[in-house]
Design a protein around this motif. Structure first.
Motif, PDB file in Angstrom:
ATOM      1  N   ALA A 280       0.824  -1.213   0.000  1.00  0.00           N
ATOM      2  CA  ALA A 280       0.000   0.000   0.000  1.00  0.00           C
ATOM      3  C   ALA A 280       0.857   1.261   0.000  1.00  0.00           C
ATOM      4  CB  ALA A 280      -0.942   0.000   1.200  1.00  0.00           C
ATOM      5  N   GLU A 281       1.951   1.286   0.758  1.00  0.00           N
ATOM      6  CA  GLU A 281       2.789   2.479   0.803  1.00  0.00           C
ATOM      7  C   GLU A 281       3.422   2.768  -0.556  1.00  0.00           C
ATOM      8  OE1 GLU A 281       3.168   4.867   3.048  1.00  0.00           O
ATOM      9  OE2 GLU A 281       1.524   3.807   4.050  1.00  0.00           O
ATOM     10  N   ARG A 282       3.788   1.696  -1.272  1.00  0.00           N
ATOM     11  CA  ARG A 282       4.335   1.891  -2.625  1.00  0.00           C
ATOM     12  C   ARG A 282       3.275   2.511  -3.522  1.00  0.00           C
ATOM     13  NH1 ARG A 282       5.803   3.504  -6.369  1.00  0.00           N
ATOM     14  NH2 ARG A 282       7.170   2.772  -8.037  1.00  0.00           N
ATOM     15  N   ALA A 283       2.031   2.036  -3.395  1.00  0.00           N
ATOM     16  CA  ALA A 283       0.934   2.600  -4.177  1.00  0.00           C
ATOM     17  C   ALA A 283       0.715   4.066  -3.826  1.00  0.00           C
ATOM     18  CB  ALA A 283      -0.344   1.802  -3.940  1.00  0.00           C
ATOM     19  N   HIS A 284       0.725   4.382  -2.541  1.00  0.00           N
ATOM     20  CA  HIS A 284       0.475   5.764  -2.112  1.00  0.00           C
ATOM     21  C   HIS A 284       1.566   6.704  -2.615  1.00  0.00           C
ATOM     22  CE1 HIS A 284      -1.888   3.914   1.486  1.00  0.00           C
ATOM     23  NE2 HIS A 284      -2.480   3.729   0.324  1.00  0.00           N
ATOM     24  N   GLY A 285       2.820   6.242  -2.547  1.00  0.00           N
ATOM     25  CA  GLY A 285       3.914   7.059  -3.064  1.00  0.00           C
ATOM     26  C   GLY A 285       3.773   7.315  -4.559  1.00  0.00           C
ATOM     27  N   PHE A 286       3.322   6.306  -5.282  1.00  0.00           N
ATOM     28  CA  PHE A 286       3.103   6.453  -6.721  1.00  0.00           C
ATOM     29  C   PHE A 286       1.985   7.454  -6.992  1.00  0.00           C
ATOM     30  CE2 PHE A 286       0.751   4.816 -10.517  1.00  0.00           C
ATOM     31  CZ  PHE A 286       1.675   5.212 -11.476  1.00  0.00           C
ATOM     32  N   TYR A 287       0.863   7.343  -6.240  1.00  0.00           N
ATOM     33  CA  TYR A 287      -0.237   8.292  -6.406  1.00  0.00           C
ATOM     34  C   TYR A 287       0.238   9.723  -6.158  1.00  0.00           C
ATOM     35  CZ  TYR A 287      -3.703   4.478  -6.412  1.00  0.00           C
ATOM     36  OH  TYR A 287      -4.449   3.368  -6.715  1.00  0.00           O
ATOM     37  N   GLU A 288       1.031   9.924  -5.119  1.00  0.00           N
ATOM     38  CA  GLU A 288       1.504  11.267  -4.786  1.00  0.00           C
ATOM     39  C   GLU A 288       2.307  11.868  -5.932  1.00  0.00           C
ATOM     40  OE1 GLU A 288       0.693  13.200  -2.562  1.00  0.00           O
ATOM     41  OE2 GLU A 288       0.063  12.096  -0.780  1.00  0.00           O
ATOM     42  N   LYS A 289       3.189  11.070  -6.528  1.00  0.00           N
ATOM     43  CA  LYS A 289       3.986  11.565  -7.652  1.00  0.00           C
ATOM     44  C   LYS A 289       3.094  11.940  -8.830  1.00  0.00           C
ATOM     45  CE  LYS A 289       8.204   8.998  -6.533  1.00  0.00           C
ATOM     46  NZ  LYS A 289       9.114   7.905  -6.947  1.00  0.00           N
ATOM     47  N   CYS A 290       2.070  11.129  -9.051  1.00  0.00           N
ATOM     48  CA  CYS A 290       1.130  11.423 -10.141  1.00  0.00           C
ATOM     49  C   CYS A 290       0.389  12.728  -9.882  1.00  0.00           C
ATOM     50  CB  CYS A 290       0.138  10.274 -10.304  1.00  0.00           C
ATOM     51  SG  CYS A 290       0.862   8.737 -10.925  1.00  0.00           S
TER      52      CYS A 290
ATOM     53  N   HIS B 256      -2.272  17.989 -10.774  1.00  0.00           N
ATOM     54  CA  HIS B 256      -3.126  17.964  -9.571  1.00  0.00           C
ATOM     55  C   HIS B 256      -4.590  17.676  -9.902  1.00  0.00           C
ATOM     56  CE1 HIS B 256      -3.735  22.110 -10.984  1.00  0.00           C
ATOM     57  NE2 HIS B 256      -4.877  22.081 -10.312  1.00  0.00           N
ATOM     58  N   LEU B 257      -4.970  17.765 -11.179  1.00  0.00           N
ATOM     59  CA  LEU B 257      -6.343  17.431 -11.566  1.00  0.00           C
ATOM     60  C   LEU B 257      -6.503  15.963 -11.936  1.00  0.00           C
ATOM     61  CD1 LEU B 257      -7.310  20.529 -13.745  1.00  0.00           C
ATOM     62  CD2 LEU B 257      -7.850  20.100 -11.335  1.00  0.00           C
ATOM     63  N   ALA B 258      -5.407  15.224 -11.993  1.00  0.00           N
ATOM     64  CA  ALA B 258      -5.457  13.817 -12.417  1.00  0.00           C
ATOM     65  C   ALA B 258      -5.724  12.928 -11.214  1.00  0.00           C
ATOM     66  CB  ALA B 258      -4.146  13.430 -13.094  1.00  0.00           C
ATOM     67  N   ARG B 259      -6.907  13.056 -10.638  1.00  0.00           N
ATOM     68  CA  ARG B 259      -7.248  12.265  -9.461  1.00  0.00           C
ATOM     69  C   ARG B 259      -8.232  11.172  -9.839  1.00  0.00           C
ATOM     70  NH1 ARG B 259      -5.471  13.801  -4.483  1.00  0.00           N
ATOM     71  NH2 ARG B 259      -4.221  15.712  -4.556  1.00  0.00           N
ATOM     72  N   PRO B 260      -7.909   9.931  -9.516  1.00  0.00           N
ATOM     73  CA  PRO B 260      -8.808   8.823  -9.858  1.00  0.00           C
ATOM     74  C   PRO B 260     -10.093   8.897  -9.053  1.00  0.00           C
ATOM     75  CG  PRO B 260      -7.030   8.055  -8.455  1.00  0.00           C
ATOM     76  CD  PRO B 260      -6.720   9.474  -8.794  1.00  0.00           C
ATOM     77  N   ALA B 261     -11.123   8.256  -9.592  1.00  0.00           N
ATOM     78  CA  ALA B 261     -12.414   8.247  -8.897  1.00  0.00           C
ATOM     79  C   ALA B 261     -12.297   7.538  -7.561  1.00  0.00           C
ATOM     80  CB  ALA B 261     -13.458   7.555  -9.768  1.00  0.00           C
ATOM     81  N   THR B 262     -11.494   6.481  -7.493  1.00  0.00           N
ATOM     82  CA  THR B 262     -11.310   5.743  -6.243  1.00  0.00           C
ATOM     83  C   THR B 262      -9.859   5.326  -6.113  1.00  0.00           C
ATOM     84  OG1 THR B 262     -11.828   3.628  -7.313  1.00  0.00           O
ATOM     85  CG2 THR B 262     -13.648   4.790  -6.264  1.00  0.00           C
ATOM     86  N   THR B 263      -9.368   5.389  -4.880  1.00  0.00           N
ATOM     87  CA  THR B 263      -8.094   4.790  -4.529  1.00  0.00           C
ATOM     88  C   THR B 263      -8.383   3.937  -3.297  1.00  0.00           C
ATOM     89  OG1 THR B 263      -7.532   6.712  -3.178  1.00  0.00           O
ATOM     90  CG2 THR B 263      -6.732   6.696  -5.445  1.00  0.00           C
ATOM     91  N   SER B 264      -7.350   3.481  -2.642  1.00  0.00           N
ATOM     92  CA  SER B 264      -7.608   2.653  -1.463  1.00  0.00           C
ATOM     93  C   SER B 264      -8.304   3.452  -0.369  1.00  0.00           C
ATOM     94  CB  SER B 264      -6.282   2.100  -0.916  1.00  0.00           C
ATOM     95  OG  SER B 264      -5.536   3.157  -0.353  1.00  0.00           O
ATOM     96  N   LYS B 265      -9.130   2.801   0.409  1.00  0.00           N
ATOM     97  CA  LYS B 265      -9.861   3.483   1.476  1.00  0.00           C
ATOM     98  C   LYS B 265      -8.900   4.103   2.479  1.00  0.00           C
ATOM     99  CE  LYS B 265     -14.008   0.583   1.210  1.00  0.00           C
ATOM    100  NZ  LYS B 265     -14.870  -0.386   1.939  1.00  0.00           N
ATOM    101  N   GLN B 266      -7.815   3.423   2.790  1.00  0.00           N
ATOM    102  CA  GLN B 266      -6.861   3.937   3.746  1.00  0.00           C
ATOM    103  C   GLN B 266      -6.237   5.231   3.210  1.00  0.00           C
ATOM    104  OE1 GLN B 266      -3.633   1.308   4.706  1.00  0.00           O
ATOM    105  NE2 GLN B 266      -2.432   2.918   5.704  1.00  0.00           N
ATOM    106  N   TYR B 267      -5.908   5.252   1.907  1.00  0.00           N
ATOM    107  CA  TYR B 267      -5.284   6.420   1.321  1.00  0.00           C
ATOM    108  C   TYR B 267      -6.233   7.608   1.367  1.00  0.00           C
ATOM    109  CZ  TYR B 267      -2.853   9.410  -1.950  1.00  0.00           C
ATOM    110  OH  TYR B 267      -2.214  10.478  -2.531  1.00  0.00           O
ATOM    111  N   VAL B 268      -7.490   7.391   1.013  1.00  0.00           N
ATOM    112  CA  VAL B 268      -8.475   8.463   1.009  1.00  0.00           C
ATOM    113  C   VAL B 268      -8.668   8.996   2.417  1.00  0.00           C
ATOM    114  CG1 VAL B 268     -10.896   9.017   0.612  1.00  0.00           C
ATOM    115  CG2 VAL B 268      -9.647   7.645  -1.061  1.00  0.00           C
ATOM    116  N   SER B 269      -8.793   8.121   3.416  1.00  0.00           N
ATOM    117  CA  SER B 269      -9.024   8.564   4.788  1.00  0.00           C
ATOM    118  C   SER B 269      -7.833   9.331   5.327  1.00  0.00           C
ATOM    119  CB  SER B 269      -9.328   7.364   5.692  1.00  0.00           C
ATOM    120  OG  SER B 269      -8.200   6.502   5.754  1.00  0.00           O
TER     121      SER B 269
END
Length: 263
Positions: A233-243, A248-261
């Protein structure tokens, strides 16, 4: 240093050269051979980083163009209109773009003979600026950027996203961690920001910009979901942050619940 041999087949040699550059085999000799013999594989090797393109054009984030890996010569107002035409052609896909579509984008307030003269003059100036008439083709009123001469990041991005989507298709075995890492690195390398994001907003840019952003988001989600399902999950979150830092407008409709919270 051979440049020819018996039963030389340009198409086959072009494919071999692309594979050699991808594998890092004798890159300087291979690039020299490609240039001397004018080799051009089909389809063009857009994801082979070392291929010796005549022109390299970046449109994602800031716009810049290189000729034989050096900044294109010339500056100022003389360049402005021809480069605007080049941007319009890329925004429209770069192939078989009608004269009407170009003139509608660049000269929306004039029509008829005046628009045609402006189009013809600017196309001539673009070819002169590039120094290679064959790179920009005009046939039956439609303009094409010849893929044998151009590497354009938007084209390479589209091909990469297509490969990512195919790799993560449910019907296929899922890629391994090394492949996913390569996909994520290449995605961020190519998508440096929104299409012509540093340029003044023009109507003809917007459709292409949103379409590419949408593809970026889909690829981002596929890669991030793989990391999450692999328990990283941390690898995924780091990847999302770089994206998100890239766009800043390239936000997916859903990511992991932990990341969103957490955010």
């Amino acid at each position: 240093d051979y440049a020819h041999f018996l039963w030389w087949r340009p198409e086959a040699m072009a494919r071999v050269c692309a594979q050699a550059l991808e594998a890092g085999i004798e890159p300087e000799y291979v690039k020299s051979l490609v240039r001397r013999r004018g080799l051009a594989p089909e389809p063009p090797p857009l994801l082979v980083e070392d291929w010796p393109w005549c022109f390299r054009v970046r449109t994602l984030g800031s716009f810049d163009i290189l000729r034989h890996d050096a900044p294109l010569g010339g500056s100022g107002k003389a360049q402005r209109r021809p480069l605007e035409m080049l941007k319009v052609l890329i925004a429209c896909g770069g192939e078989r773009v009608s004269e009407d579509r170009v003139t509608g984008a660049l000269w929306p307030r004039i029509d008829g003979d005046s628009a045609h003269r402006s189009f013809t003059s600017t196309l001539h100036r673009l070819r002169k600026l590039l120094g290679e008439d064959r790179a920009v083709l005009l046939h039956e009123g439609k303009v094409t950027l010849d893929r044998r001469y151009f590497w354009i990041d938007a084209w390479a991005f589209d091909e990469l996203v297509q490969r990512i989507e195919a790799a993560f298709a449910r019907a296929r075995p899922q890629p391994d961690a090394e492949s996913v890492e390569r996909f994520s690195a290449r995605l961020l390398e190519l998508y440096r920001g929104p299409f012509l994001g540093n340029e003044p907003d023009e109507a003809w840019q917007l459709e292409r910009r949103e379409r590419m952003r949408s593809r970026f988001v889909r690829a981002m989600q596929a890669i991030g979901r793989w990391w999450e399902q692999a328990g990283l999950a941390e690898r995924a979150h780091g990847f999302y942050e770089k994206c998100f830092e890239t766009d800043h407008l390239a936000r997916p409709a859903t990511t992991s619940k932990q990341y969103v919270s957490d955010r």
